[in-house]
Design an enzyme around this catalytic site. Sequence first.
Site, short mmCIF file in Angstrom:
data_model
loop_
_atom_site.label_atom_id
_atom_site.label_comp_id
_atom_site.label_asym_id
_atom_site.label_seq_id
_atom_site.Cartn_x
_atom_site.Cartn_y
_atom_site.Cartn_z
N LYS A 1 0.83 -1.20 0.00
CA LYS A 1 0.00 0.00 0.00
C LYS A 1 0.87 1.26 0.00
CE LYS A 1 -3.81 -2.39 2.20
NZ LYS A 1 -4.39 -2.89 3.44
N GLN B 1 -4.52 -1.32 9.54
CA GLN B 1 -4.41 -2.68 9.00
C GLN B 1 -5.00 -3.69 9.99
OE1 GLN B 1 -3.30 -3.58 5.85
NE2 GLN B 1 -4.06 -5.60 6.44
N ASP C 1 -11.21 2.98 3.78
CA ASP C 1 -11.47 1.54 3.67
C ASP C 1 -12.97 1.25 3.55
OD1 ASP C 1 -9.43 -0.27 3.49
OD2 ASP C 1 -8.99 -0.31 5.64
#
Length: 295
Positions: A53, A97, A120
């Site tokens: 990422k 994460q 997200d």
Amino acid sequence: MTAKIIDGKQTAADMRVELKAEVAKLKIKNIVPGLAVILVGEDPASKSYVTAKERACEEIGIFSDDNHLPADTSEADLLALVEKRNNDPKINGILVQLPLPKHIDESKVLLAIKPEKDVDGFHPINIGKMVAGEKAFLPCTPNGIIQLLKRSGVKTEGAEVVVIGRSNIVGKPIANMLIQKKDTGNATVTVCHTRTKNLADHVKHADIIIAAAGRPNTVTADMVKPGAVVIDVGVNRVEDSTKKRGYRLVGDVDFEAVKEKASLITPVPGGVGPMTITMLLYNTVESAKQAAGLI
Ligand code: NAP
């Protein structure tokens, strides 16, 4: 019939070129999209996702604020960091994460992220807006599937879709996106799971099959209607002594046999996977444009 391969790697690369150009245009207006990436602990899979990422951000010109915290970071310290990034104007997206270490309440942390920085698409506000068909950050893997269908010319309107899996990150959101009253929706969707009585009976009727079960060979050729479009979300490790690392990655679909019946199919790897990070970049750029009042 041998299916045409939906090339996720190429589609993702095309989208990243588009995003890079958009980021360059924003730079002229002194706007640099920023993504805060927060990793707690040393889980090797999480570390490699996070590195991918961060690299992807650099590649297209997004500022990546990397926060790698030790595994014993307290929930309070993590929440304090999220709050700091919530209030930092250089940051347009916050990514924590998952999974987090057991002593930290994941839902509490996700809830702490400002919905307008929730790139997200996991915050209940964004989930609620998605369900209501309002503008929201859409979760990256299902939104990547929508892009793959759209860019491969697959019409979802009136299509019978079978989704296998009902997780919060794939099954439920993709089913929801596909029933929305819009061009990329308008499908008739059946969602299957482990309590579904006869999976094959449902899958046989599908014009579009989306497999997100996390189990190899969940979809076999006898279950597939000739000409169906098959999207394989699964990523599973199977032992393979011919490989240096001792395993290979396969999806949920018996690819070799199903590709002889389907009209379009995604491979694993190289199908849905490369789209996920790309949609995260997309959401971050959108967030920066929103913060600057451009959209
Ligand atoms: P998950 O949370 O484990 O959910 C799996 C779902 O599949 C559950 O709803 C389960 O039903 C259902 N299921 C499992 N076996 C089944 C079977 N034999 N028949 C019917 N339904 C079955 O998994 P997930 O997070 O959604 O991920 C699914 C797969 O996609 C995994 O392989 C994951 O690695 C992969 N994935 C890939 C990406 C990417 O970017 N490429 C992103 C996310 C996930 P129940 O609800 O009844 O248990």
